[in-house]
Design an enzyme around this catalytic site. Structure first.
Site, short mmCIF file in Angstrom:
data_model
loop_
_atom_site.label_atom_id
_atom_site.label_comp_id
_atom_site.label_asym_id
_atom_site.label_seq_id
_atom_site.Cartn_x
_atom_site.Cartn_y
_atom_site.Cartn_z
N GLU A 273 0.83 -1.22 0.00
CA GLU A 273 0.00 0.00 0.00
C GLU A 273 0.86 1.26 0.00
O GLU A 273 0.75 2.09 0.89
CB GLU A 273 -0.90 0.01 1.25
N CYS A 342 -3.95 33.75 8.60
CA CYS A 342 -3.80 34.41 9.89
C CYS A 342 -3.53 33.40 10.99
O CYS A 342 -4.39 33.10 11.84
CB CYS A 342 -5.05 35.22 10.19
#
Ligand SMILES: *Cc1c(COP(=O)(O)O)cnc(C)c1O
Length: 414
Positions: A273, A342
């Site tokens: 995988e 921010c």
């Protein structure tokens, strides 16, 4: 060989100058190389030539349809972790008979869809999930193919957020409880025991944790066989690392040699995988310097990509190389490469010795894995576009989001 290289003083993706891509598609933009994607898959697959195996690309690393489709065309299977990924990979032409379904929290609906699609295997991660799967399969008059993800309790020596095979981890079933779970599964009417699975972590750069885990796993497989439970496959998971800075990645030939030796003469088919290893090096994030903001303590280069586009530096303190698309001579300094979001944690790179001017293009390297796939709309920022370069051609494989799309699903109160 990198498909991103300098030619005539400018960084190219295959045969295309990155500045041409920025001009045509804007920034920030993820740029992938088709040749890099295909060669990494081929290299992985070829390492196991001659032994029955299936590479199941862990699509959470990069789930763009065009990327999935390229791998599907090469014969790849897929490791999915949600119903969304199932739908996505089917839309991309993935073969359901080559899909394994991992994850600790599969819902009933996700199980139903995966059963209806006819996937290869469910990687079951708890006794409760086994019971749910048996009930769902019974309702649908299916037999669910299962393997257990066992937790071999080995230390992959990687970042704690991406170590998944330790006893403390939420993943997998306890190694010592596995035989009991297999016996229980073998008695259930609506599941069919097929295999066993491990996935010990990510960005692993040593072969030893793999060897240790595989040896433990084979001991368990033999014990199960002695108990009358014969497994058709062994899934060794993913996690092979790449070079971001100075890591020495495990060579595929060493990895394959170790596995070939351990599995010589065994009947089980091997599954893998890999995620990052197939796509990480195949992409860069292209961004432009908006402003330079030299300061007394730090010098900031504010770019148009941010943590919402590439979360790895903020999340894992990950290091990505940052290369100017057209390196310039001049005043070099240690720049903090930051985005407009921010948050003080919004940085892409720190302390990089570069000569920069506003308007310069930068390539954040090795951004093909867990880049776009972890992106968000935080700060109401449209997500970047994605292109695949194929020699001298550039294909837009995901257009940039439009701002209106970001709130199109929302409603005002009456
Ligand atoms: C994320 C994941 C992978 C892929 O990990 P990489 O480090 O990208 O190779 C494989 N298997 C499972 C179960 C995963 O969760």
């Amino acid at each position: 060989m990198s498909r991103f290289a300098y030619r005539d003083g400018e960084l190219h993706a295959e045969g295309v100058a990155l500045s041409a891509i920025a001009q045509r598609f804007g920034t920030p933009c993820y740029v992938y190389s088709r040749a890099a994607l295909e060669s990494s898959y081929r290299e992985f697959d070829a390492a196991f030539a001659g032994i029955p195996h299936l590479v199941c690309y862990a699509m959470k690393a990069n789930a763009n349809l065009a990327v999935l489709n390229l791998f599907a065309r090469l014969g790849s299977g897929f490791d999915i972790v949600s119903g969304g990924e199932l739908a996505r990979v089917l839309a991309a032409g993935g073969d359901p008979a080559k899909i394994v379904f991992s994850g600790v929290g599969k819902t009933e609906v996700e199980m139903e869809r995966a059963l209806a699609a006819g996937i290869l295997c469910f990687n079951v991660e708890s006794a409760a999930e086994l019971a749910r799967l048996d009930a769902v399969a019974g309702r649908l008059r299916h037999r669910a193919p299962v393997s257990f993800r066992v937790n071999p309790d080995v230390d992959p020596k990687t970042h704690p957020y991406i170590a998944t095979g330790l006893k403390e981890s939420k993943f997998g079933v306890d190694f010592d409880e596995a035989p009991q779970l297999y016996r229980q599964a073998a008695r259930l009417p609506n599941v069919a025991v097929r295999g066993i699975d491990i996935h010990i972590g990510s960005q692993i750069t040593e072969i030893e944790p793999y060897r240790e885990a595989a040896i433990k796993l084979l001991g368990l497989v033999d014990r199960l066989r002695a108990d009358g439970i014969a497994l058709a496959h062994v899934d060794l998971g993913g996690g092979l690392g790449i070079r971001y800075r100075d890591e020495e990645p495990v060579s595929l030939s060493d990895y394959a040699r170790m596995i070939r030796a351990l599995f010589a003469g065994r009947p089980e088919r091997l599954l893998f995988e890999p995620g990052r290893r197939l796509v990480g090096d195949a992409g860069v994030l292209l961004t432009r310097v908006e402003f330079l903001k030299p300061g007394t303590a730090r010098d900031f280069a504010i770019v148009d990509a941010a943590m919402n586009d590439l979360l790895r530096p903020s999340l894992y303190d990950a290091w990505h190389a940052v290369d100017p698309v057209r390196p310039r001579r001049g005043d070099e300094r240690a720049w903090e490469i930051v985005g407009p979001v921010c948050e003080s944690g919004d940085f892409l790179a720190r302390d990089r010795w570069l000569a920069l001017a506003a308007g310069d293009l930068l390539a954040i390297r090795a951004a093909g894995a867990y880049g776009m796939s972890m992106s968000s709309n935080y700060n109401s920022r449209p997500r970047a576009c994605e292109v695949i370069v194929d020699d001298t051609q550039v294909h837009l494989v995901r257009r940039r989001e439009e701002i209106g799309e970001l709130f199109a699903l929302e409603n005002l109160l009456p």
